[in-house]
Scaffold this active site. Structure first.
Site, PDB file in Angstrom:
ATOM      1  CE  LYS A 168     -86.496 -71.299 -37.271  1.00 54.14           C
ATOM      2  NZ  LYS A 168     -86.024 -72.190 -38.342  1.00 54.14           N
TER       3      LYS A 168
ATOM      4  CG  ASP B  71     -82.733 -73.449 -38.011  1.00 53.63           C
ATOM      5  OD1 ASP B  71     -81.777 -73.261 -38.786  1.00 53.63           O
ATOM      6  OD2 ASP B  71     -83.837 -73.879 -38.384  1.00 53.63           O
TER       7      ASP B  71
ATOM      8  CD  GLU C 136     -82.217 -76.967 -37.904  1.00 57.73           C
ATOM      9  OE1 GLU C 136     -83.081 -76.919 -38.816  1.00 57.73           O
ATOM     10  OE2 GLU C 136     -82.512 -77.220 -36.722  1.00 57.73           O
TER      11      GLU C 136
ATOM     12  CD  GLU D 168     -84.365 -76.403 -42.807  1.00 48.30           C
ATOM     13  OE1 GLU D 168     -85.080 -75.562 -43.374  1.00 48.30           O
ATOM     14  OE2 GLU D 168     -84.248 -76.485 -41.582  1.00 48.30           O
TER      15      GLU D 168
ATOM     16  CG  ASP E  19     -88.479 -81.951 -45.215  1.00 52.54           C
ATOM     17  OD1 ASP E  19     -89.287 -82.679 -45.820  1.00 52.54           O
ATOM     18  OD2 ASP E  19     -88.780 -80.827 -44.778  1.00 52.54           O
TER      19      ASP E  19
ATOM     20  CG  HIS F 206     -87.045 -79.129 -41.872  1.00 50.08           C
ATOM     21  ND1 HIS F 206     -87.747 -79.026 -43.057  1.00 50.08           N
ATOM     22  CD2 HIS F 206     -87.087 -77.898 -41.301  1.00 50.08           C
ATOM     23  CE1 HIS F 206     -88.183 -77.793 -43.216  1.00 50.08           C
ATOM     24  NE2 HIS F 206     -87.808 -77.084 -42.164  1.00 50.08           N
TER      25      HIS F 206
END
Length: 369
Positions: A168, A197, A223, A249, A272, A299
């Site tokens: 992240k 992400d 992401e 997502e 997702d 996701h």
């Protein structure tokens, strides 16, 4: 064919096993909404959907008062017709997360029933492209984790056979993100994939500032750098970056994915299955991506997505975040490879006693013809 005569819904609140943080939120719980459908032959199918801690009762309400009553009497095998009918029956609430999450619980239950009646696992029923898929892990890359702990987790994951980790990003400075990513790259070398992400946390300017750093570290993808409704911003970012932009997502219909693809606003599609409205639309998105020479890397929900990524040819990764271990047998895997389930239907071996024990009080209801 047999008509649907009964549908039961209930919710289980699953707590995360580790602290999960990103640039905008903390994962509080997985409100898991289940739907069990029964047809006139007595066949059943069980599907599910989820939230990350808010909105579960709203999903249940839409099921209880609108979708499940409409479902009664419909032909169970006509999954496409059922999906479209439920979508358009509630068109005033679509497209959006509550509608898509509720619809997904129904749609996945119908696909589970179809697989069980046909004695086929979902991955074969939906295409059968491959029997296993590589995994990358997100579980050790949360934003609060220090660089040395990121490295420790990635080294352990590689030792287990994983081929990549997601880290992240979204620290206040570029150097803060660079320190974390750089530590993992130096420790793992160039052959280990690192994904990032940002969880929609950045402005266009801040995302662009990070592109040279991500390119230098050979990052696998960038992401959700921007808010999900900023298609033009993602298109500008993708045009100026050799790192693929990954989105999906937070998109809730095949049409939203079509807009992104048409604008050249993404390099990787991340539909997702719950948030896009079920298996039926997920497959539409996967094939749309394939037609545009794009990959799909879904996701979360690995226990369900494993069957879908094995069904299609353009899905090179499965995201590893274990969340169902309290209520289902662990997903089959060998090292860093996830194995397609062989059991008919979704192939998830639910622990029904645990589900009953963890069902939220007052959430369980049944709708019948």
């Amino acid at each position: 064919m047999a008509r649907i005569t009964q549908a039961r819904a209930f919710m289980v609140d699953l707590q995360p096993k580790v602290r999960r943080t990103d640039a905008i939120q903390s994962f509080k719980s997985q409100e898991t909404i289940f739907v069990v459908v029964t047809d006139a032959d007595g066949a059943t199918g069980m599907g599910y959907s989820y939230t990350i801690g808010d909105g579960g009762p709203s999903v249940l309400a839409l099921l209880r008062y609108t979708l499940l009553p409409r479902l009664m009497g419909q032909e169970a095998e006509r999954i496409e017709a059922v999906w479209r009918d439920l979508l358009f029956w509630t068109h005033a609430t679509a497209v959006g997360p509550i509608m898509s999450l509720a619809l997904a619980a129904v749609d996945t239950a119908l696909w589970d029933m179809r697989g069980r009646k046909a004695s086929l696992p979902l991955w074969q029923l939906a295409g059968g492209a491959k029997a296993q898929v590589p995994m990358y892990t997100t579980e050790g890359g949360w934003l609060h984790i220090a660089p040395e702990a990121l490295v420790e987790d990635a080294l352990a994951a590689r030792e287990q056979g994983f081929r990549g980790s997601k880290v992240k990003i979204g620290k206040p400075t570029v150097s803060g993100d660079a320190a974390r990513l750089g530590a993992v790259r130096r420790a793992l070398g160039d052959d280990y994939e690192i994904m990032t992400d940002a969880n929609q946390s950045m402005t266009s300017a801040e995302a662009l500032r990070r592109v040279p750093m991500l390119e230098a570290l050979n990052i696998g993808w960038f992401e959700e750098p921007l808010p999900s409704d900023d298609i033009a911003g993602h298109a500008r970012l993708q045009a100026g970056s050799r790192v693929p932009v990954a989105v999906g997502e937070s998109l809730y219909s095949p049409g939203q994915f079509a807009d992104y693809i048409a604008a050249g606003a993404c390099g990787i599609v991340q539909a997702d299955v719950a948030r896009v409205g079920g298996i039926t639309p997920w497959l539409k998105v996967a094939h749309m991506a394939e037609a545009h020479n794009l990959v799909i890397c879904p996701h979360f929900l690995m226990e369900l997505h494993v069957s879908l990524v094995c069904a299609v040819p353009n899905a090179p990764w499965l995201e590893y975040i274990p969340q169902l271990d309290d209520v289902a047998a662990p997903m089959a895997r060998e090292g860093g490879m996830a194995l397609a389930p062989e059991a008919p239907g979704l192939g998830i071996d639910w622990d029904h006693a645990r589900l009953a024990a963890l069902t939220v009080a007052g959430s369980d209801f049944t709708v019948e013809v």
